[in-house]
Design a protein around this motif. Structure first.
Motif, PDB file in Angstrom:
ATOM      1  N   UNK A 169       0.828  -1.200   0.000  1.00  0.00           N
ATOM      2  CA  UNK A 169       0.000   0.000   0.000  1.00  0.00           C
ATOM      3  C   UNK A 169       0.871   1.262   0.000  1.00  0.00           C
ATOM      4  N   UNK A 170       1.859   1.295   0.878  1.00  0.00           N
ATOM      5  CA  UNK A 170       2.759   2.447   0.959  1.00  0.00           C
ATOM      6  C   UNK A 170       3.490   2.648  -0.364  1.00  0.00           C
ATOM      7  N   UNK A 171       3.930   1.561  -0.981  1.00  0.00           N
ATOM      8  CA  UNK A 171       4.631   1.670  -2.261  1.00  0.00           C
ATOM      9  C   UNK A 171       3.736   2.268  -3.345  1.00  0.00           C
ATOM     10  N   UNK A 172       2.443   1.952  -3.293  1.00  0.00           N
ATOM     11  CA  UNK A 172       1.504   2.547  -4.249  1.00  0.00           C
ATOM     12  C   UNK A 172       1.494   4.068  -4.074  1.00  0.00           C
ATOM     13  N   UNK A 173       1.407   4.511  -2.830  1.00  0.00           N
ATOM     14  CA  UNK A 173       1.366   5.959  -2.586  1.00  0.00           C
ATOM     15  C   UNK A 173       2.678   6.605  -2.999  1.00  0.00           C
ATOM     16  N   UNK A 174       3.796   6.020  -2.585  1.00  0.00           N
ATOM     17  CA  UNK A 174       5.090   6.609  -2.944  1.00  0.00           C
ATOM     18  C   UNK A 174       5.265   6.681  -4.459  1.00  0.00           C
ATOM     19  N   UNK A 175       4.779   5.678  -5.164  1.00  0.00           N
ATOM     20  CA  UNK A 175       4.925   5.620  -6.621  1.00  0.00           C
ATOM     21  C   UNK A 175       4.024   6.641  -7.320  1.00  0.00           C
ATOM     22  N   UNK A 176       2.852   6.913  -6.765  1.00  0.00           N
ATOM     23  CA  UNK A 176       1.839   7.719  -7.455  1.00  0.00           C
ATOM     24  C   UNK A 176       1.669   9.140  -6.908  1.00  0.00           C
ATOM     25  N   UNK A 177       2.259   9.442  -5.764  1.00  0.00           N
ATOM     26  CA  UNK A 177       1.951  10.715  -5.104  1.00  0.00           C
ATOM     27  C   UNK A 177       2.386  11.922  -5.914  1.00  0.00           C
TER      28      UNK A 177
END
Length: 128
Positions: free
Chosen positions: A13-21
């Motif tokens: 989940x965190x990686x999704x945010x870091x990738x898309x933020x």
């Protein structure tokens, strides 16, 4: 940053945010539905948990990080070496390489990191 740990699912989940933020909460819900098969409520529950841990923030439906992925994992790595090897990076490397040989490329990359950190220059400067 306090000693924050993430489980496997939280890490994805965190990686999704870091990738898309930065991204909107709606975009995050859509991505989590597609990539993690999560419902909207699950996405918001995990987001709130990670916001409470000080990793992300949700301001008016806009999700951004308070700590970068690189900084988060650097802190986690430092904590691991401190807890497991009494803070000794050489002890960690010795343990790591006792099970896995480093390639020439990995050795060169590590040497470059040491050289760029000023460690080698600093030691040579003290030999006068």
């Amino acid at each position: 940053m306090e000693d924050v740990k993430l489980g496997v699912v939280e890490t994805k989940f965190a990686d999704i945010i870091w990738r898309q933020e930065p991204l909107s909460s709606g975009e995050l819900v859509t991505i989590c539905r597609e990539e993690l098969s999560w419902k909207k409520s699950t996405t918001y529950t995990v987001l709130k948990k990670l916001c409470d841990k000080g990793i992300f923030q949700n301001q008016e439906g806009r999700i951004t990080s308070l700590i970068s992925r690189q900084d988060f994992y650097a802190a986690r790595s430092t904590k691991f070496v401190e807890d497991t090897f009494d803070g000794s990076l050489p002890a960690f490397i010795a343990a790591f390489t006792s099970r896995k040989s480093l390639s020439r490329e990995e050795i060169a990359e590590i040497r470059d990191m040491i050289d760029s950190s000023g460690g080698a220059d600093h030691r040579l400067g003290n030999r006068k």
